[in-house]
Design an enzyme around this catalytic site. Structure first.
Site, mmCIF file in Angstrom:
data_model
loop_
_atom_site.group_PDB
_atom_site.id
_atom_site.type_symbol
_atom_site.label_atom_id
_atom_site.label_comp_id
_atom_site.label_asym_id
_atom_site.label_seq_id
_atom_site.Cartn_x
_atom_site.Cartn_y
_atom_site.Cartn_z
ATOM 1 N N HIS A 104 5.140 9.747 -13.862
ATOM 2 C CA HIS A 104 5.291 8.284 -13.768
ATOM 3 C C HIS A 104 5.156 7.792 -12.329
ATOM 4 O O HIS A 104 5.701 6.755 -11.975
ATOM 5 C CB HIS A 104 6.650 7.834 -14.334
ATOM 6 C CG HIS A 104 7.003 8.454 -15.648
ATOM 7 N ND1 HIS A 104 6.665 7.893 -16.862
ATOM 8 C CD2 HIS A 104 7.629 9.621 -15.946
ATOM 9 C CE1 HIS A 104 7.094 8.671 -17.842
ATOM 10 N NE2 HIS A 104 7.678 9.733 -17.312
ATOM 11 N N SER B 207 -13.469 -2.201 8.412
ATOM 12 C CA SER B 207 -13.570 -3.532 7.817
ATOM 13 C C SER B 207 -14.311 -4.426 8.804
ATOM 14 O O SER B 207 -14.204 -4.255 10.012
ATOM 15 C CB SER B 207 -12.162 -4.070 7.567
ATOM 16 O OG SER B 207 -12.161 -5.478 7.587
ATOM 17 N N LYS C 4 -8.547 -1.339 10.194
ATOM 18 C CA LYS C 4 -8.748 -0.696 8.896
ATOM 19 C C LYS C 4 -9.611 0.562 8.930
ATOM 20 O O LYS C 4 -10.589 0.655 9.653
ATOM 21 C CB LYS C 4 -9.409 -1.685 7.914
ATOM 22 C CG LYS C 4 -8.531 -2.812 7.446
ATOM 23 C CD LYS C 4 -7.280 -2.355 6.697
ATOM 24 C CE LYS C 4 -7.580 -1.877 5.293
ATOM 25 N NZ LYS C 4 -7.889 -2.991 4.398
ATOM 26 N N GLU D 240 -13.185 5.776 -3.281
ATOM 27 C CA GLU D 240 -13.191 4.516 -4.040
ATOM 28 C C GLU D 240 -14.515 4.322 -4.782
ATOM 29 O O GLU D 240 -14.535 3.923 -5.948
ATOM 30 C CB GLU D 240 -12.982 3.322 -3.099
ATOM 31 C CG GLU D 240 -11.550 3.174 -2.647
ATOM 32 C CD GLU D 240 -11.407 2.033 -1.642
ATOM 33 O OE1 GLU D 240 -10.485 1.242 -1.793
ATOM 34 O OE2 GLU D 240 -12.226 1.948 -0.707
#
Ligand code: ARG
Length: 462
Positions: A161, A282, A288, A295
């Protein structure tokens, strides 16, 4: 893009020329030219067989062999003139062959149809792509084994979980990914058994009246055997669906793996470093460093599953035997193969450079009372029933939560309030090291067990 000119695939049957847009709309040459080498391989085997049964003379066979060699060269050098009016890869190559060698080129199509030809080409194509995909799968497995070996002793929280559950070793966690890839490779090999059956000789749908030798062509092309039923041979695309299903599972695994990498690379977890070469910045936020490769792979898993669904829908309404619908099988298949090879390659390149932040992992494993189950097991070993032990540990955890201490930081006297069975040896099992070391049965997370699993995995691979 293939050229649009007038040398239409000739059929005396038609009194009217094909509508100009229909000609473009129905053509597949822009994408199926990718199977040119398989188409030529299939034609060579077919021609040799036609010569053996006396339909082609030795000279005609030689002309075909030489003509197809010239075409291969033209294609490789980018000089082949792909034409839309010739519709597809098969007609383009045949037309060029006839242009080069004359009458023998026109005889090549004796006893076959584009229907069995295309089914043969796709099978040859997929057989080859499966071998390329398997190479990348094995590279990724090797990379995982090397990293798991380095991290066999590294302790991290194991989750259920996404809540801290029990401590595990990072090596063990990595070996879970290894196991999925073992099954992925098995599935592809299994699917390959059914791909490697030869449809050639089924002709349009009913077979042919020439005394063809299908065993000969099957052997020349490396197929296990000729197919059993001509109608099935030209209409079956199960093998393509199986391939895409196996591919979807591979991408689903890579997507889950990617998801973990993304989570672990976040500032909140900070378990791993993904090297700069596999991240991007970024355009607006200078601080970033985004985990783009995982991804993107997570995203790409969607298109492969999409292809699986496309192929299932493509087939579901088709009566026997061949229908033009089947031309729509190519693009999903090509894209599935490309996506798998590229995603696996990127993953296999990246994994060796993942940096485990061992202290952060260890610290995180200390946070969530990960050894609570060990304390319960300890009480059971001392004679308490498991449900009673569960209760005692619940009380100890509550004290830990209230006083912001891990179980191993609570004193013996305090623990004994909950059960007098607890003695000083409890601290051996409350440590993270003690917890993982105790799980030493086959399949367990103990460092030595993980090392043994890696060793046998290496033996299996070699
Ligand atoms: N381009 C076609 C395909 O991909 C080849 C088979 C065409 N056969 C036919 N009868 N029109 O399926």
């Amino acid at each position: 893009m293939a050229t649009v000119n007038s040398d239409k695939l000739s059929s005396a049957r038609f009194a009217q020329a094909t509508d100009a847009f229909v000609e473009i709309f129905t053509a597949s040459v822009d994408f199926d030219q990718r199977m040119a080498s398989q188409d030529i391989e299939g034609s060579l085997a077919h021609a040799r067989m036609l010569c053996k049964i006396g339909i082609l003379s030795n000279t005609e066979l030689d002309d075909i062999i030489n003509g197809l060699a010239t075409i291969t060269q033209e294609i490789e050098q980018g000089e082949f003139n792909w034409s839309v009016p010739q519709e597809d890869v098969h007609m383009n190559i045949e037309a060029r062959l006839t242009e080069l060698i004359g009458i023998a080129g026109k005889k090549l199509h004796t006893g076959r149809s584009r229907n069995d030809q295309v089914a043969t080409d796709i099978r040859l194509y997929l057989r080859n792509e499966i071998s390329n995909i398997d190479t990348q799968l094995e590279r990724l497995q090797q990379a995982i084994l090397d990293l798991a070996e380095k991290e066999a002793d590294t302790i991290m929280p194991g989750f259920t979980h996404l809540q801290v559950a029990q401590p595990v070793t990072f090596g063990h966690h990595l070996m879970a990914w290894f196991e999925m890839l073992v099954r992925d490779r098995e599935r592809l090999q299994d699917c390959c058994k059914r791909i490697n059956i030869m449809p050639l000789g089924a002709a349009a749908l009913a077979g042919t009246s020439y005394p063809i030798d299908r065993y000969m062509t099957a052997e020349l092309l490396g197929f296990t055997r000729p197919s059993n039923n001509s109608l099935d041979s030209v209409s079956d695309r199960d093998f393509a669906i199986e391939f895409t299903a196996a591919g979807s599972l591979i991408m689903m695994h890579l997507s889950r793996f990617s998801e973990e990498l993304v989570i672990w690379a976040s500032a909140q977890f900070d378990f791993i470093d993904i090297p700069d070469a596999f991240c991007t910045g970024s355009s607006i936020m200078p601080q970033k460093k985004n985990p783009d490769v995982p991804e993107l792979i997570r995203g790409k898993s969607g298109r492969v599953t999409g292809h699986l669904v496309s192929l299932l829908m493509l087939m579901k309404g088709q009566p026997l035997a061949y229908n033009k619908d089947n031309q729509e099988d190519k693009e999903p298949l090509f894209d599935t193969a490309d996506t798998l090879i590229n995603s696996l390659r990127a993953f296999a390149d990246m994994v060796p450079h993942l940096g485990a932040k061992r202290e952060n992992m260890y610290h995180a494993a200390k946070q969530g009372f990960a050894t609570a189950t060990d304390l319960a097991d300890y009480l059971v070993r001392k004679g308490m029933a498991f449900r009673d032990a569960h209760e005692v540990v619940g009380l100890a955890v509550r004290l830990g939560v209230e006083s912001r201490r891990d179980l191993s930081e609570i004193s013996l006297q305090e623990l004994q309030q909950f059960s007098s069975t607890i003695s000083a040896d409890v601290f051996d099992i409350l440590s993270l090291e003690g917890s993982v070391a105790a799980r030493k049965h086959i399949g367990g997370t103990a460092p030595d067990t993980v090392r043994a699993a890696i060793k046998s995995a290496r033996e299996e691979l070699n």
